[in-house]
Design a protein around this motif. Structure first.
Motif, mmCIF file in Angstrom:
data_model
loop_
_atom_site.group_PDB
_atom_site.id
_atom_site.type_symbol
_atom_site.label_atom_id
_atom_site.label_comp_id
_atom_site.label_asym_id
_atom_site.label_seq_id
_atom_site.Cartn_x
_atom_site.Cartn_y
_atom_site.Cartn_z
ATOM 1 N N ILE A 4 0.834 -1.205 0.000
ATOM 2 C CA ILE A 4 0.000 0.000 0.000
ATOM 3 C C ILE A 4 0.865 1.249 0.000
ATOM 4 O O ILE A 4 0.536 2.256 -0.638
ATOM 5 C CB ILE A 4 -0.984 -0.001 1.197
ATOM 6 C CG1 ILE A 4 -2.167 0.940 0.925
ATOM 7 C CG2 ILE A 4 -0.284 0.348 2.500
ATOM 8 C CD1 ILE A 4 -3.108 0.473 -0.130
ATOM 9 N N THR A 5 2.026 1.184 0.679
ATOM 10 C CA THR A 5 2.942 2.333 0.680
ATOM 11 C C THR A 5 3.505 2.572 -0.712
ATOM 12 O O THR A 5 3.591 3.719 -1.185
ATOM 13 C CB THR A 5 4.099 2.096 1.674
ATOM 14 O OG1 THR A 5 3.561 1.895 2.985
ATOM 15 C CG2 THR A 5 5.055 3.285 1.695
ATOM 16 N N ARG A 6 3.882 1.499 -1.404
ATOM 17 C CA ARG A 6 4.402 1.637 -2.765
ATOM 18 C C ARG A 6 3.369 2.251 -3.702
ATOM 19 O O ARG A 6 3.704 3.064 -4.573
ATOM 20 C CB ARG A 6 4.847 0.272 -3.294
ATOM 21 C CG ARG A 6 6.133 -0.242 -2.666
ATOM 22 C CD ARG A 6 6.467 -1.645 -3.160
ATOM 23 N NE ARG A 6 7.774 -2.086 -2.678
ATOM 24 C CZ ARG A 6 8.283 -3.294 -2.901
ATOM 25 N NH1 ARG A 6 7.580 -4.191 -3.595
ATOM 26 N NH2 ARG A 6 9.474 -3.609 -2.432
ATOM 27 N N LYS A 7 2.116 1.871 -3.530
ATOM 28 C CA LYS A 7 1.066 2.411 -4.396
ATOM 29 C C LYS A 7 0.873 3.902 -4.149
ATOM 30 O O LYS A 7 0.660 4.675 -5.093
ATOM 31 C CB LYS A 7 -0.246 1.661 -4.141
ATOM 32 C CG LYS A 7 -0.231 0.234 -4.680
ATOM 33 C CD LYS A 7 -1.552 -0.474 -4.396
ATOM 34 C CE LYS A 7 -1.528 -1.904 -4.932
ATOM 35 N NZ LYS A 7 -2.794 -2.643 -4.662
ATOM 36 N N ILE A 8 0.966 4.313 -2.879
ATOM 37 C CA ILE A 8 0.722 5.716 -2.556
ATOM 38 C C ILE A 8 1.873 6.604 -3.010
ATOM 39 O O ILE A 8 1.658 7.685 -3.584
ATOM 40 C CB ILE A 8 0.479 5.883 -1.044
ATOM 41 C CG1 ILE A 8 -0.828 5.173 -0.639
ATOM 42 C CG2 ILE A 8 0.394 7.363 -0.669
ATOM 43 C CD1 ILE A 8 -1.074 5.146 0.852
ATOM 44 N N VAL A 9 3.112 6.169 -2.777
ATOM 45 C CA VAL A 9 4.269 6.998 -3.154
ATOM 46 C C VAL A 9 4.676 6.773 -4.612
ATOM 47 O O VAL A 9 5.563 7.449 -5.129
ATOM 48 C CB VAL A 9 5.481 6.740 -2.234
ATOM 49 C CG1 VAL A 9 5.123 7.034 -0.793
ATOM 50 C CG2 VAL A 9 6.006 5.315 -2.377
ATOM 51 N N ARG A 10 4.030 5.788 -5.244
ATOM 52 C CA ARG A 10 4.284 5.485 -6.656
ATOM 53 C C ARG A 10 5.757 5.173 -6.919
ATOM 54 O O ARG A 10 6.370 5.676 -7.863
ATOM 55 C CB ARG A 10 3.819 6.650 -7.534
ATOM 56 C CG ARG A 10 2.332 6.945 -7.399
ATOM 57 C CD ARG A 10 1.914 8.120 -8.239
ATOM 58 N NE ARG A 10 0.514 8.458 -8.021
ATOM 59 C CZ ARG A 10 -0.113 9.478 -8.617
ATOM 60 N NH1 ARG A 10 0.533 10.245 -9.480
ATOM 61 N NH2 ARG A 10 -1.378 9.728 -8.339
ATOM 62 N N SER A 11 6.288 4.340 -6.062
ATOM 63 C CA SER A 11 7.691 3.941 -6.183
ATOM 64 C C SER A 11 7.874 2.585 -5.512
ATOM 65 O O SER A 11 7.250 2.305 -4.485
ATOM 66 C CB SER A 11 8.602 4.974 -5.520
ATOM 67 O OG SER A 11 9.936 4.522 -5.478
ATOM 68 N N ASP A 12 8.721 1.747 -6.076
ATOM 69 C CA ASP A 12 8.990 0.427 -5.507
ATOM 70 C C ASP A 12 10.050 0.517 -4.412
ATOM 71 O O ASP A 12 11.110 -0.104 -4.475
ATOM 72 C CB ASP A 12 9.447 -0.550 -6.591
ATOM 73 C CG ASP A 12 8.305 -1.017 -7.472
ATOM 74 O OD1 ASP A 12 7.147 -0.920 -7.029
ATOM 75 O OD2 ASP A 12 8.563 -1.453 -8.606
ATOM 76 N N ILE A 13 9.768 1.342 -3.401
ATOM 77 C CA ILE A 13 10.713 1.478 -2.298
ATOM 78 C C ILE A 13 10.855 0.134 -1.589
ATOM 79 O O ILE A 13 9.917 -0.659 -1.528
ATOM 80 C CB ILE A 13 10.271 2.556 -1.290
ATOM 81 C CG1 ILE A 13 8.878 2.237 -0.723
ATOM 82 C CG2 ILE A 13 10.269 3.933 -1.931
ATOM 83 C CD1 ILE A 13 8.453 3.168 0.401
#
Length: 334
Positions: A148-157
């Motif tokens: 969900i974090t990756r989707k929000i920040v739009r990055s594969d952190i």
């Protein structure tokens, strides 16, 4: 006290939706569980952890997927978290999102205690189930947080490291490491995600101050209703149980985990008829009785957080009405 551990209707129903995408109708899945789910139409219904666990195990069986919880977590959507999902999206930074996640995680699944430890370099989020549970429950939760974090920040952190209490095969661990982008350690003492402190300042494009305020108030109301049967002392008790060395604990540390001030946490514990000192003393007594047979008295004193041996001896006599050495000898004879 018997804890009633539950998940939200949305979190449970999202598993049914995932199964439906893979050819299993919700009606068939619920029928296979052989339970009465007629009240799922009620918006306020909560589903027991036992039923949630059964559904995840059924999913593994039906799809022949030993990493069902992991794949389910990858597929997470904002709506699966209910109000909390949209509240997280409305935050301005990952740090703000983390605070609301820790504060309101129980609205989604009141089955574990979430806490955070951090220093200038790294942040560690721990997720400790309140009771023994299956690997899919753990895998879904840990994976969903990252997804969900990756989707929000739009990055594969990627985290720096992930700890899991579950056992996985070498191949399974390799699949997780490929997706998470970090080392995954299994059969650990606790579940944790570790990432650079700099990640806290990642900005959310979806931030919405007005929506954030509205949803925070709504979440607080929902939490108040839920907390009446899940008091702070239960959650703090689980955190104490998961702390290896009680010399490292303090009211301030746990207040941070609850995103409260120490004074506020103490007041809430007092309102429930206890104090931090009393709970720490109870955990020390329980641990002393469990460890004394196979632990030296000096080591046990340190593990329980006593500054010196005499303080430990005094507390032990108060607990068991005898000295530690006498107690240890009696246990050795058993």
């Amino acid at each position: 006290m018997c804890l009633v551990l539950t998940t939200s209707k949305a979190y449970f129903s999202s598993v049914l939706q995932y199964l439906e995408q893979h050819g299993v109708s919700p009606e068939d899945a619920l029928c296979m569980l052989k339970e009465d789910f007629s009240d799922l139409n009620n918006a306020d219904v909560r589903v027991s952890l036992e039923s949630y666990e059964k559904l995840l195990c059924l999913g593994e069986s039906l799809l022949s997927d030993r990493l069902f919880g992991f794949h389910l977590g990858q597929d997470i959507r904002t709506a699966d978290f209910g109000v909390l999902g949209y509240l997280v999206e409305s935050c301005s930074t990952l740090e703000a999102a983390l605070k609301v996640l820790l504060r309101f995680d129980s609205l989604v699944a009141d089955i574990a205690v979430a806490s955070v430890l951090h220093n200038e370099h790294y942040v560690e989020i721990r997720w400790t189930p309140k009771t023994q549970t299956n690997k899919h429950v753990i895998l879904r939760n840990m994976t969903a947080w990252v997804a969900i974090t990756r989707k929000i920040v739009r990055s594969d952190i990627a985290p720096s490291k992930m700890n899991l209490t579950v056992a996985l095969s070498g191949h399974e661990r390799s699949l997780l490491e490929q997706w998470f982008g970090c080392e995954v350690c299994t059969k650990q003492q606790y579940n944790a995600l570790i990432f650079p402190t700099a990640f806290l300042y990642l900005s959310f494009d979806s931030k919405n101050p007005d929506l954030y305020s509205t949803l925070t108030n709504l979440s607080e109301s929902q939490l108040t209703a839920l907390a009446s049967s899940h008091p702070y002392q239960d959650k703090l008790s689980h955190l104490l149980e998961q702390t290896p060395n009680l010399g490292e604990v303090s009211l301030d540390t746990y207040a941070i985990a609850f995103t409260l001030s120490p004074r506020t946490l103490q007041r809430r514990l007092q309102a429930e008829g206890t104090t931090f000192v009393r709970m720490l003393d109870k955990e020390r007594k329980k641990r002393a009785q469990r460890l004394i047979v196979n632990t030296s008295l000096s080591e046990l004193s340190n593990l329980l957080g006593f500054n010196d041996q005499s303080a430990f001896n005094k507390a032990f006599r108060r607990w068991f009405d005898q000295t530690p050495s006498t107690f240890k000898k009696s246990m050795d004879r058993c």
